[in-house]
Scaffold this motif. Sequence first.
Motif, PDB file in Angstrom:
ATOM      1  N   ASN A   5       1.365  -3.734  -7.437  1.00  0.00           N
ATOM      2  CA  ASN A   5      -0.057  -3.666  -7.106  1.00  0.00           C
ATOM      3  C   ASN A   5      -0.493  -4.854  -6.267  1.00  0.00           C
ATOM      4  OD1 ASN A   5      -1.324  -1.247  -8.108  1.00  0.00           O
ATOM      5  ND2 ASN A   5      -0.888  -1.959 -10.172  1.00  0.00           N
ATOM      6  N   LEU A   9       0.792  -4.364  -2.653  1.00  0.00           N
ATOM      7  CA  LEU A   9       0.043  -3.336  -1.921  1.00  0.00           C
ATOM      8  C   LEU A   9      -1.367  -3.798  -1.589  1.00  0.00           C
ATOM      9  CD1 LEU A   9       1.142  -0.113  -3.863  1.00  0.00           C
ATOM     10  CD2 LEU A   9       1.910  -0.874  -1.611  1.00  0.00           C
ATOM     11  N   MET A  10      -1.985  -4.560  -2.473  1.00  0.00           N
ATOM     12  CA  MET A  10      -3.327  -5.069  -2.200  1.00  0.00           C
ATOM     13  C   MET A  10      -3.292  -6.142  -1.119  1.00  0.00           C
ATOM     14  SD  MET A  10      -4.851  -5.172  -6.119  1.00  0.00           S
ATOM     15  CE  MET A  10      -6.447  -5.843  -5.619  1.00  0.00           C
ATOM     16  N   ILE A  37      -4.054  -0.638  -0.663  1.00  0.00           N
ATOM     17  CA  ILE A  37      -5.011  -0.223  -1.684  1.00  0.00           C
ATOM     18  C   ILE A  37      -6.028  -1.336  -1.885  1.00  0.00           C
ATOM     19  CG2 ILE A  37      -3.415   1.313  -2.886  1.00  0.00           C
ATOM     20  CD1 ILE A  37      -2.881  -0.923  -4.887  1.00  0.00           C
ATOM     21  N   SER A  38      -7.210  -0.980  -2.377  1.00  0.00           N
ATOM     22  CA  SER A  38      -8.252  -1.982  -2.632  1.00  0.00           C
ATOM     23  C   SER A  38      -8.373  -2.323  -4.108  1.00  0.00           C
ATOM     24  CB  SER A  38      -9.607  -1.467  -2.112  1.00  0.00           C
ATOM     25  OG  SER A  38      -9.938  -0.219  -2.713  1.00  0.00           O
ATOM     26  N   THR A  39      -7.976  -1.393  -4.967  1.00  0.00           N
ATOM     27  CA  THR A  39      -7.997  -1.627  -6.410  1.00  0.00           C
ATOM     28  C   THR A  39      -6.626  -1.270  -6.980  1.00  0.00           C
ATOM     29  OG1 THR A  39      -8.838   0.618  -6.814  1.00  0.00           O
ATOM     30  CG2 THR A  39     -10.470  -1.161  -6.617  1.00  0.00           C
ATOM     31  N   MET A  44      -3.531   0.368  -8.796  1.00  0.00           N
ATOM     32  CA  MET A  44      -3.185   1.714  -9.239  1.00  0.00           C
ATOM     33  C   MET A  44      -2.778   1.682 -10.706  1.00  0.00           C
ATOM     34  SD  MET A  44      -0.970   3.357  -6.115  1.00  0.00           S
ATOM     35  CE  MET A  44       0.364   2.190  -6.385  1.00  0.00           C
TER      36      MET A  44
END
Length: 279
Positions: free
Chosen positions: A127, A130-131, A136-138, A140
């Motif tokens: 996470n 990926l952020m 992604i913004s939040t 997963m």
Amino acid sequence: MIIGIFGLAPLSIALIYSFLEPGTYGGVEWVFSTDAYVQFLFERDIFDDTLSFNSAYLQIFGRSFGLAIFTMFGTLMLGFPVAYFIAARPPEQRNAWLFAITLPFWTNLLIRTYSMLLIVRDEGFINLALMKLGVISTPMQMLYTDGAVLAGLVYSYLPFMILPIYASLEKFDFSLLEAGHDLYASRMQVFRQIVIPISRPGIVAGCALVLIPALGAYITPELLGGGKKLMIGNLIAMQFGSGRNWPFGSAAALILMGVVLIALLLSLRAGAEKENRHG
């Protein structure tokens, strides 16, 4: 003698316990009963003692078999290329690669599962990466899902698939591949007609070594599933712990063993028939 003490004796105890009544505070009451097997498929009404079908335990068995089968295929898809790669290395390099494969076994399974938990949690490596990349913004939700349990099982049992396949390919004569290409066979034809038949014993052994322990896995679904994604191992442990129903725990273990044994016998019979047709 050794097989009788460490193999048949525990199974005999489980078989006997499965036909007894559960004790009030655990243990068993020495009264013959088949309720443990009835409970697997039916639920008894507390008022009129009637039976009604209950699929809860079948769903747990179904989830366990599904995850175990996906684990088997996942380890096969990842393990076969790794085993082939190691077998294709010069002999003096193979031991180093095998050492790298077996190195995780030097660490307790509980520690390795905790490391996977740190990777897939909301603040874990995946996470955060990926952020940082802006994908992604939040975070997963990966932890406490079937996907997290599957990833943990594949990670835990991958060496069980790699090593048997490598053992089948270790003495493979790679000049056969060149001969196949010289005879105008495509890469897929060479793979299907030369590599797969030679590695088939290792594939079969690896699938059995992964499927059977994955069915009874306890630590991985307990940690990565958060107790929400029960598998057969968790169900059996629960019956011997908080459930205080040793007969049902024994019956569930014997049912699992029976299903696995039947599946193995059918696969062996199918393999023997196939060999007879081609032999």
